[in-house]
Design a protein around this motif. Structure first.
Motif, PDB file in Angstrom:
ATOM      1  N   UNK A 157       0.849  -1.193   0.000  1.00  0.00           N
ATOM      2  CA  UNK A 157       0.000   0.000   0.000  1.00  0.00           C
ATOM      3  C   UNK A 157       0.888   1.248   0.000  1.00  0.00           C
ATOM      4  N   UNK A 158       0.529   2.220  -0.811  1.00  0.00           N
ATOM      5  CA  UNK A 158       1.331   3.438  -0.966  1.00  0.00           C
ATOM      6  C   UNK A 158       0.462   4.661  -0.715  1.00  0.00           C
ATOM      7  N   UNK A 159       0.985   5.591   0.063  1.00  0.00           N
ATOM      8  CA  UNK A 159       0.348   6.900   0.253  1.00  0.00           C
ATOM      9  C   UNK A 159       1.457   7.946   0.179  1.00  0.00           C
ATOM     10  N   UNK A 160       1.501   8.682  -0.919  1.00  0.00           N
ATOM     11  CA  UNK A 160       2.625   9.593  -1.175  1.00  0.00           C
ATOM     12  C   UNK A 160       2.083  10.977  -1.513  1.00  0.00           C
ATOM     13  N   UNK A 161       2.377  11.942  -0.642  1.00  0.00           N
ATOM     14  CA  UNK A 161       1.950  13.316  -0.856  1.00  0.00           C
ATOM     15  C   UNK A 161       3.143  14.244  -0.994  1.00  0.00           C
ATOM     16  N   UNK A 162       3.085  15.141  -1.979  1.00  0.00           N
ATOM     17  CA  UNK A 162       4.184  16.080  -2.237  1.00  0.00           C
ATOM     18  C   UNK A 162       3.611  17.474  -2.459  1.00  0.00           C
ATOM     19  N   UNK A 163       4.311  18.477  -1.927  1.00  0.00           N
ATOM     20  CA  UNK A 163       3.865  19.857  -2.100  1.00  0.00           C
ATOM     21  C   UNK A 163       5.062  20.773  -2.301  1.00  0.00           C
ATOM     22  N   UNK A 164       4.994  21.594  -3.350  1.00  0.00           N
ATOM     23  CA  UNK A 164       5.970  22.650  -3.588  1.00  0.00           C
ATOM     24  C   UNK A 164       5.276  23.978  -3.319  1.00  0.00           C
ATOM     25  N   UNK A 165       5.849  24.740  -2.403  1.00  0.00           N
ATOM     26  CA  UNK A 165       5.234  26.004  -1.993  1.00  0.00           C
ATOM     27  C   UNK A 165       6.162  27.161  -2.360  1.00  0.00           C
ATOM     28  N   UNK A 166       5.651  28.120  -3.141  1.00  0.00           N
ATOM     29  CA  UNK A 166       6.445  29.272  -3.572  1.00  0.00           C
ATOM     30  C   UNK A 166       5.878  30.535  -2.944  1.00  0.00           C
ATOM     31  N   UNK A 167       6.666  31.165  -2.112  1.00  0.00           N
ATOM     32  CA  UNK A 167       6.226  32.344  -1.365  1.00  0.00           C
ATOM     33  C   UNK A 167       6.425  33.601  -2.209  1.00  0.00           C
ATOM     34  N   UNK A 168       5.330  34.310  -2.472  1.00  0.00           N
ATOM     35  CA  UNK A 168       5.399  35.557  -3.225  1.00  0.00           C
ATOM     36  C   UNK A 168       5.681  36.727  -2.285  1.00  0.00           C
ATOM     37  N   UNK A 169       4.919  36.810  -1.199  1.00  0.00           N
ATOM     38  CA  UNK A 169       5.165  37.789  -0.139  1.00  0.00           C
ATOM     39  C   UNK A 169       4.684  37.186   1.176  1.00  0.00           C
ATOM     40  N   UNK A 219       1.903  37.054   2.553  1.00  0.00           N
ATOM     41  CA  UNK A 219       0.554  36.492   2.569  1.00  0.00           C
ATOM     42  C   UNK A 219       0.213  35.680   1.325  1.00  0.00           C
ATOM     43  N   UNK A 220       0.832  35.980   0.189  1.00  0.00           N
ATOM     44  CA  UNK A 220       0.457  35.349  -1.074  1.00  0.00           C
ATOM     45  C   UNK A 220       1.424  34.220  -1.417  1.00  0.00           C
ATOM     46  N   UNK A 221       0.861  33.047  -1.773  1.00  0.00           N
ATOM     47  CA  UNK A 221       1.675  31.893  -2.138  1.00  0.00           C
ATOM     48  C   UNK A 221       1.121  31.224  -3.395  1.00  0.00           C
ATOM     49  N   UNK A 227      -2.829  22.854  -8.642  1.00  0.00           N
ATOM     50  CA  UNK A 227      -2.022  24.069  -8.752  1.00  0.00           C
ATOM     51  C   UNK A 227      -2.901  25.230  -8.349  1.00  0.00           C
ATOM     52  N   UNK A 228      -2.462  26.008  -7.363  1.00  0.00           N
ATOM     53  CA  UNK A 228      -3.350  27.035  -6.821  1.00  0.00           C
ATOM     54  C   UNK A 228      -2.578  28.265  -6.364  1.00  0.00           C
ATOM     55  N   UNK A 229      -3.289  29.384  -6.367  1.00  0.00           N
ATOM     56  CA  UNK A 229      -2.812  30.623  -5.758  1.00  0.00           C
ATOM     57  C   UNK A 229      -3.559  30.790  -4.447  1.00  0.00           C
ATOM     58  N   UNK A 230      -2.817  31.031  -3.375  1.00  0.00           N
ATOM     59  CA  UNK A 230      -3.457  31.081  -2.069  1.00  0.00           C
ATOM     60  C   UNK A 230      -3.086  32.298  -1.254  1.00  0.00           C
ATOM     61  N   UNK A 231      -3.966  32.593  -0.317  1.00  0.00           N
ATOM     62  CA  UNK A 231      -3.722  33.630   0.688  1.00  0.00           C
ATOM     63  C   UNK A 231      -3.529  32.918   2.008  1.00  0.00           C
TER      64      UNK A 231
END
Length: 326
Positions: free
Chosen positions: A260-272, A274-276, A312-316
């Motif tokens: 059984x495999x559970x693999x999560x990956x996240x790349x986070x790019x900080x703009x300022x 509050x904005x990512x 792929x998302x833009x977040x606050x």
């Protein structure tokens, strides 16, 4: 079976309470010695426990939108929103360490003339109590609980029908593992357990339990096997972080060769502040779970398969608390 599921939780609570009581007893002895040396009344000595605790987290709202009008190539307008909350706490005193973290997510989307649908739904809680041998090795007891908040459906747009396949505690996955953790660089951890209990729970009658590997009219499916967790979390470029977590489980009782495999990956790019901008992927394979698959003739059936999700998302976002210890 239900008693077996609750037992690891009671053990963890008991060990944490024992560790806390030990700290309180040590503090009283230190305070007594201090009062004797300085002739200061004991009630003027205040416990400095904040140094043993670390806590923090972040709150993020991700948004995405596609707007089309008189678009010759075709397509549908869409809008989506996802709320994410992550929180961690850590207690460390002498050789005892307790880490707890909870990850929550809920998302919805509206596409074209379709009704609003759920796009994300996660409850993920992990607690680990450990005893450090040195800076690199630790004996640990790990608990993990995963489920979802609300109803989830499989949709047949052609027939305009839907089928309920999940809700809170249906399914839920509970892992209890005793093992060894190795931490070399500060950004990498490896936990290995040769003895792990993995329980699959379906408490809702309306949810098909056989979809998650249970026999008909059963609410709990118990597995015993080996478990491995690898974590990598680092700033790979300035203002760019990479976090990935890989979980592997082999069931001793049924087809141990099917991992059984559970693999999560996240790349986070900080703009300022509050904005990512974030890119996340989730890959899951569970040998006991059936997923919708399509035959060559276009018909749908249920079978074993790999689940994959990308976002792929833009977040606050907003971070709070203290810097997390590695």
């Amino acid at each position: 079976m239900k008693k077996l599921i609750l037992l690891p939780l009671f053990i963890t609570i008991g060990m944490v309470m024992y560790a806390q009581n030990t700290d309180d007893h040590s503090y009283h002895l230190e305070a007594k010695s201090l009062s004797e040396k300085t002739a200061t009344p004991i009630d003027t000595v205040t416990a400095d426990t904040i140094r043993y605790w670390t806590y923090g987290g972040d709150i993020t709202i991700n948004l995405s939108q596609v707007a089309l009008k008189n678009w010759a190539a075709g397509g549908n307008s869409s809008i989506a929103a996802t709320g994410i909350v992550n929180f961690f706490t850590r207690y460390e005193k002498n050789r005892f360490v307790w880490d707890a973290k909870i990850n929550l997510a809920y998302g919805i989307q509206k596409q074209g003339k379709l009704k609003v649908r759920k796009s994300d739904d996660v409850i993920d809680f992990t607690s680990q109590l450990g005893y450090k041998f040195n800076d690199y090795w630790k004996l640990g007891f790990l608990n993990n609980f995963r489920s979802q908040f609300t109803y989830g459906y499989e949709y047949d747009d052609a027939a305009d029908t839907r089928r309920l396949v999940s809700q809170f505690m249906a399914p839920a996955f509970v892992i209890a593992a005793l093992g060894i953790e190795y931490q070399a660089p500060k950004f990498f951890k490896l936990f290995v357990s040769p003895v792990t209990s993995k329980s699959v729970i379906v408490l809702a009658d309306a949810v098909p339990e056989t979809k998650y590997g249970l026999d008909s009219n059963k609410t709990v499916f118990q597995n015993l096997g080996a478990y491995l967790v690898a974590n990598f979390d680092a700033e790979i470029f300035k203002n760019v972080t990479l976090s990935t977590r890989l979980e592997l489980f082999s069931n001793y009782l049924k087809h141990p060769e099917n991992i059984d495999i559970n693999w999560g990956t996240k790349v986070n790019m900080k703009v300022n502040n509050f904005l990512t901008v974030s890119l996340s992927t989730d890959l899951i394979y569970d040998d006991d779970i059936n997923v919708p698959k399509e035959r060559e003739d276009g018909t749908i059936y249920q079978g074993k398969g790999t689940q994959f999700r990308e976002n792929l998302a833009i977040g606050i976002g907003y971070k709070f608390g203290q810097e997390k210890k590695k």
